[in-house]
Design a protein around this motif. Structure first.
Motif, PDB file in Angstrom:
ATOM      1  N   ILE A 228      28.683  24.740   4.585  1.00 28.52           N
ATOM      2  CA  ILE A 228      28.059  24.449   3.275  1.00 28.52           C
ATOM      3  C   ILE A 228      26.764  24.306   3.260  1.00 28.52           C
ATOM      4  O   ILE A 228      25.865  24.465   2.488  1.00 28.52           O
ATOM      5  N   VAL A 229      26.225  23.124   4.268  1.00 31.59           N
ATOM      6  CA  VAL A 229      24.773  22.828   4.343  1.00 31.59           C
ATOM      7  C   VAL A 229      24.146  24.100   4.900  1.00 31.59           C
ATOM      8  O   VAL A 229      22.993  24.184   4.200  1.00 31.59           O
ATOM      9  N   ALA A 230      24.471  24.836   5.696  1.00 34.63           N
ATOM     10  CA  ALA A 230      23.671  26.126   6.203  1.00 34.63           C
ATOM     11  C   ALA A 230      23.558  26.832   4.979  1.00 34.63           C
ATOM     12  O   ALA A 230      22.441  27.547   4.953  1.00 34.63           O
ATOM     13  N   LEU A 231      24.555  27.132   4.183  1.00 34.66           N
ATOM     14  CA  LEU A 231      24.514  28.073   3.044  1.00 34.66           C
ATOM     15  C   LEU A 231      23.483  27.721   2.380  1.00 34.66           C
ATOM     16  O   LEU A 231      22.447  28.471   1.792  1.00 34.66           O
ATOM     17  N   ILE A 232      23.075  26.252   1.954  1.00 39.51           N
ATOM     18  CA  ILE A 232      22.008  26.010   1.067  1.00 39.51           C
ATOM     19  C   ILE A 232      20.672  26.194   1.769  1.00 39.51           C
ATOM     20  O   ILE A 232      19.834  26.435   0.916  1.00 39.51           O
ATOM     21  N   VAL A 233      20.637  26.087   3.194  1.00 41.03           N
ATOM     22  CA  VAL A 233      19.403  25.972   3.929  1.00 41.03           C
ATOM     23  C   VAL A 233      18.724  27.477   3.728  1.00 41.03           C
ATOM     24  O   VAL A 233      17.760  27.924   3.452  1.00 41.03           O
ATOM     25  N   VAL A 234      19.671  28.305   4.165  1.00 45.02           N
ATOM     26  CA  VAL A 234      19.610  29.888   4.090  1.00 45.02           C
ATOM     27  C   VAL A 234      18.913  30.311   2.759  1.00 45.02           C
ATOM     28  O   VAL A 234      17.962  30.915   2.730  1.00 45.02           O
ATOM     29  N   HIS A 235      19.627  29.718   1.541  1.00 49.72           N
ATOM     30  CA  HIS A 235      19.053  30.301   0.491  1.00 49.72           C
ATOM     31  C   HIS A 235      17.578  29.836   0.063  1.00 49.72           C
ATOM     32  O   HIS A 235      17.260  30.212  -1.001  1.00 49.72           O
ATOM     33  N   THR A 236      17.276  28.655   0.391  1.00 45.72           N
ATOM     34  CA  THR A 236      16.043  27.904   0.115  1.00 45.72           C
ATOM     35  C   THR A 236      14.864  28.061   1.031  1.00 45.72           C
ATOM     36  O   THR A 236      13.616  28.038   0.485  1.00 45.72           O
ATOM     37  N   LEU A 237      15.308  28.357   2.203  1.00 41.55           N
ATOM     38  CA  LEU A 237      14.241  28.369   3.488  1.00 41.55           C
ATOM     39  C   LEU A 237      13.054  29.425   3.124  1.00 41.55           C
ATOM     40  O   LEU A 237      11.746  29.140   3.240  1.00 41.55           O
ATOM     41  N   LEU A 238      13.286  30.661   2.972  1.00 45.64           N
ATOM     42  CA  LEU A 238      12.387  31.725   2.960  1.00 45.64           C
ATOM     43  C   LEU A 238      11.297  31.338   1.685  1.00 45.64           C
ATOM     44  O   LEU A 238      10.202  31.556   1.890  1.00 45.64           O
ATOM     45  N   ASP A 239      11.747  30.949   0.736  1.00 41.45           N
ATOM     46  CA  ASP A 239      10.679  30.609  -0.392  1.00 41.45           C
ATOM     47  C   ASP A 239       9.886  29.517  -0.016  1.00 41.45           C
ATOM     48  O   ASP A 239       8.727  29.539  -0.422  1.00 41.45           O
ATOM     49  N   TYR A 240      10.531  28.626   0.592  1.00 40.15           N
ATOM     50  CA  TYR A 240       9.542  27.415   1.123  1.00 40.15           C
ATOM     51  C   TYR A 240       8.651  27.627   2.103  1.00 40.15           C
ATOM     52  O   TYR A 240       7.599  27.207   1.847  1.00 40.15           O
ATOM     53  N   VAL A 241       9.147  28.623   3.145  1.00 37.63           N
ATOM     54  CA  VAL A 241       8.112  28.687   4.281  1.00 37.63           C
ATOM     55  C   VAL A 241       7.031  29.812   3.917  1.00 37.63           C
ATOM     56  O   VAL A 241       5.743  29.685   4.015  1.00 37.63           O
TER      57      VAL A 241
END
Length: 268
Positions: A228-241
């Motif tokens: 569940i947590v990895a799903l959230i991270v993958v969805h948001t990381l690209l835009d953040y970096v």
């Protein structure tokens, strides 16, 4: 199964999902947390098996892309080029990982001090590279030169030292070789798939005789939390970096590594 152990498994599963795909070393965080919490799993079976949750998270996010690649592979040259590139990037760490497997798990994994030092050193490197005026030449993960893919794979070998970070090594390597920050993170995602699946299968086979039915509840809790947590991270990381770079993760590593060294000096 004691309630405390289930809570520990939940915490470690969340930690795995949170840190697997960001350049802070999920293995280092899990080993340090387990050390200070007194959490023990035979043969590191728990730490190995909950990675499947993170693997399934990234596979689910990229399922349509992967399916389309499978369809296009027999006839599309760009897809063929990209698949060969992933294989080239995968092979160096896969070869060294098998060759040094026992040494890594019985020696390097048992050194919390080494993990903390690598967290600190990796944090410094990440901060320096993030601020370097590197002119990006590659903006698409599918059409980079094969030597760039192979070079990123060589950088990934550094992640065999716990605390270095697989994603951190590949992201820094990709940026130094000329990719932009978003492309570096995205290729790290794609490279994670064969790397993590290969490591998972190999470690599961190596530890097949130490698992028991009593391990199922804590592994299940850690697995679901990691997914569940990895799903959230993958969805948001690209835009953040893309917008903010990697400085946050460099400082994160410095703080965790520094606190870890201090705690080891005080409590051992």
């Amino acid at each position: 199964m004691e309630h405390q152990t289930i809570l520990q498994a939940l915490f470690l599963g969340i930690l795995e999902g949170l840190t697997e795909f960001i350049p802070v070393s999920s293995t280092g965080h899990l080993l340090l947390a387990g050390h200070f919490m007194g959490f023990k799993s035979t043969g590191k079976a728990f730490e190995i098996l909950i990675q499947l949750g993170a693997i399934l998270a990234i596979l689910s996010v990229y399922f349509r892309k992967l399916w389309q690649m499978l369809i296009d592979l027999p006839r599309d040259r760009i897809t063929q080029h990209f698949v060969v590139g992933i294989i080239l990037a995968f092979l160096p760490a896969a070869f060294l990982g098998v060759l040094l497997h026992d040494f890594i798990e019985t020696v390097l994994f048992e050194s919390p001090r080494l993990i903390c030092i690598m967290l600190v050193l990796g944090g410094i490197v990440l901060l320096v590279v993030d601020r370097m005026p590197i002119k990006a030449r590659y903006h698409d993960v599918e059409i980079m030169p094969w030597l760039v893919y192979l070079g990123i794979g060589v950088f990934q070998c550094l992640s065999l030292i716990p605390g270095t970070s697989r994603s951190g090594a590949t992201i820094v390597g990709a940026m130094l070789l000329g990719t932009d920050k978003r492309t570096a993170a995205e290729f790290s995602f794609f490279l994670a798939m064969p790397t993590m699946v290969g490591a998972f299968v190999y470690d599961l086979y190596a530890n097949r005789n130490v698992l028991s039915a009593s391990d199922v509840p804590i592994i299940a809790v850690g697995f679901v939390a990691a997914f569940i947590v990895a799903l959230i991270v993958v969805h948001t990381l690209l835009d953040y970096v893309s917008k903010r770079g990697y400085a946050l993760f460099g400082w994160w590593r410095l703080v965790v590594g520094g606190l870890g060294l201090a705690a080891l000096a005080i409590w051992g």
